[in-house]
Design a protein around this motif. Sequence first.
Motif, mmCIF file in Angstrom:
data_model
loop_
_atom_site.group_PDB
_atom_site.id
_atom_site.type_symbol
_atom_site.label_atom_id
_atom_site.label_comp_id
_atom_site.label_asym_id
_atom_site.label_seq_id
_atom_site.Cartn_x
_atom_site.Cartn_y
_atom_site.Cartn_z
ATOM 1 N N ALA A 50 0.861 -1.186 0.000
ATOM 2 C CA ALA A 50 0.000 0.000 0.000
ATOM 3 C C ALA A 50 0.893 1.230 0.000
ATOM 4 O O ALA A 50 1.829 1.328 0.789
ATOM 5 C CB ALA A 50 -0.898 0.008 1.228
ATOM 6 N N LEU A 51 0.600 2.136 -0.894
ATOM 7 C CA LEU A 51 1.365 3.375 -1.021
ATOM 8 C C LEU A 51 0.423 4.550 -0.771
ATOM 9 O O LEU A 51 -0.483 4.807 -1.564
ATOM 10 C CB LEU A 51 1.986 3.474 -2.409
ATOM 11 C CG LEU A 51 2.762 4.741 -2.715
ATOM 12 C CD1 LEU A 51 3.999 4.857 -1.823
ATOM 13 C CD2 LEU A 51 3.172 4.765 -4.182
ATOM 14 N N GLN A 73 -3.349 9.207 9.615
ATOM 15 C CA GLN A 73 -3.420 8.077 10.554
ATOM 16 C C GLN A 73 -4.681 7.248 10.328
ATOM 17 O O GLN A 73 -4.666 6.028 10.477
ATOM 18 C CB GLN A 73 -3.362 8.573 11.999
ATOM 19 C CG GLN A 73 -3.209 7.452 13.008
ATOM 20 C CD GLN A 73 -1.868 6.749 12.899
ATOM 21 O OE1 GLN A 73 -0.836 7.401 12.939
ATOM 22 N NE2 GLN A 73 -1.887 5.432 12.765
ATOM 23 N N TYR A 74 -5.783 7.903 9.937
ATOM 24 C CA TYR A 74 -7.003 7.163 9.606
ATOM 25 C C TYR A 74 -6.721 6.169 8.471
ATOM 26 O O TYR A 74 -7.150 5.016 8.514
ATOM 27 C CB TYR A 74 -8.119 8.115 9.170
ATOM 28 C CG TYR A 74 -8.800 8.859 10.296
ATOM 29 C CD1 TYR A 74 -9.857 8.289 11.006
ATOM 30 C CD2 TYR A 74 -8.400 10.147 10.648
ATOM 31 C CE1 TYR A 74 -10.498 8.976 12.027
ATOM 32 C CE2 TYR A 74 -9.028 10.839 11.670
ATOM 33 C CZ TYR A 74 -10.073 10.254 12.360
ATOM 34 O OH TYR A 74 -10.697 10.938 13.373
ATOM 35 N N VAL A 75 -5.998 6.629 7.458
ATOM 36 C CA VAL A 75 -5.699 5.787 6.301
ATOM 37 C C VAL A 75 -4.739 4.664 6.696
ATOM 38 O O VAL A 75 -4.940 3.496 6.328
ATOM 39 C CB VAL A 75 -5.138 6.635 5.139
ATOM 40 C CG1 VAL A 75 -4.767 5.761 3.949
ATOM 41 C CG2 VAL A 75 -6.149 7.702 4.724
ATOM 42 N N PRO A 93 -10.094 9.887 5.014
ATOM 43 C CA PRO A 93 -10.147 9.381 6.383
ATOM 44 C C PRO A 93 -11.273 8.405 6.686
ATOM 45 O O PRO A 93 -11.207 7.692 7.695
ATOM 46 C CB PRO A 93 -10.301 10.658 7.217
ATOM 47 C CG PRO A 93 -10.953 11.624 6.290
ATOM 48 C CD PRO A 93 -10.389 11.320 4.933
ATOM 49 N N LEU A 94 -12.309 8.341 5.865
ATOM 50 C CA LEU A 94 -13.406 7.419 6.143
ATOM 51 C C LEU A 94 -13.189 6.024 5.551
ATOM 52 O O LEU A 94 -13.942 5.099 5.860
ATOM 53 C CB LEU A 94 -14.736 7.985 5.614
ATOM 54 C CG LEU A 94 -15.261 9.226 6.318
ATOM 55 C CD1 LEU A 94 -16.551 9.701 5.656
ATOM 56 C CD2 LEU A 94 -15.490 8.962 7.804
ATOM 57 N N VAL A 95 -12.184 5.869 4.718
ATOM 58 C CA VAL A 95 -11.938 4.564 4.111
ATOM 59 C C VAL A 95 -11.680 3.543 5.220
ATOM 60 O O VAL A 95 -11.135 3.872 6.272
ATOM 61 C CB VAL A 95 -10.767 4.627 3.100
ATOM 62 C CG1 VAL A 95 -9.420 4.680 3.789
ATOM 63 C CG2 VAL A 95 -10.834 3.479 2.120
ATOM 64 N N ILE A 134 -3.302 5.107 -2.491
ATOM 65 C CA ILE A 134 -4.415 5.779 -1.828
ATOM 66 C C ILE A 134 -3.931 7.144 -1.345
ATOM 67 O O ILE A 134 -2.786 7.287 -0.919
ATOM 68 C CB ILE A 134 -4.958 4.924 -0.660
ATOM 69 C CG1 ILE A 134 -6.204 5.564 -0.032
ATOM 70 C CG2 ILE A 134 -3.882 4.646 0.378
ATOM 71 C CD1 ILE A 134 -6.952 4.626 0.912
ATOM 72 N N THR A 135 -4.788 8.134 -1.432
ATOM 73 C CA THR A 135 -4.413 9.464 -0.961
ATOM 74 C C THR A 135 -4.518 9.530 0.560
ATOM 75 O O THR A 135 -5.299 8.795 1.177
ATOM 76 C CB THR A 135 -5.292 10.557 -1.598
ATOM 77 O OG1 THR A 135 -6.662 10.274 -1.314
ATOM 78 C CG2 THR A 135 -5.078 10.608 -3.112
#
Length: 197
Positions: free
Chosen positions: A4-5, A33-35, A103-105, A98-99
């Motif tokens: 994951a990048l 941090q969410y991601v 944050p909701l992902v 992923i950007t």
Amino acid sequence: MVTALIMAGGKGTRMKLDVEKPLVEVNGKPLVQYVVDALKNTDKISNILVATSKNTPRTESFLKERGIDTIETPGDGYVQDLGFIISNFELDDILLTITADLPLVNSDIISHVLEEYEKSDKPAMSVLVPIHVFDGYGIKPTMIFENLIPSGLNVLRSINKAQDEKVLIIERIELALNINTYEDIKLLKNLLGDQDE
């Protein structure tokens, strides 16, 4: 397995912030941090890297202090930085990008995307969200392609050439809400249950 990048090297110019956008805190937690947490809870992810740049030195320090590997990019934009990484670093065969401002992902969405990728015969996959999801929440998308908006989550092979891609359409706010405006932050707080301004 999949690397994951997280792309976190942008200038964040749409919001005039005193802090780098990946470090904007909502409910006491930085966006990046969410991601990271969502990726850590996804079984198919073997490695997490974060692309930082001269635009995000504090983000790089924050991540390194937490044992998360970073890759320094020129900070010239998403596409350019991704091309730089693929050209200059040996990564796992499959790369999920992923950007840092999604944050909701969550791990369920990421796992679903990777399962759909495994079923596909194409080397790359773009995840798009229909415009009606944005309209339903009053979000203004930055790019629209035939009533579909790029989510900031993609899968590709770590080779430096154009790749034929499958388009996966997912109707979820978790992929629509990337943080680009103060209105986006307000919506995020509401969705997370924080009504404080």
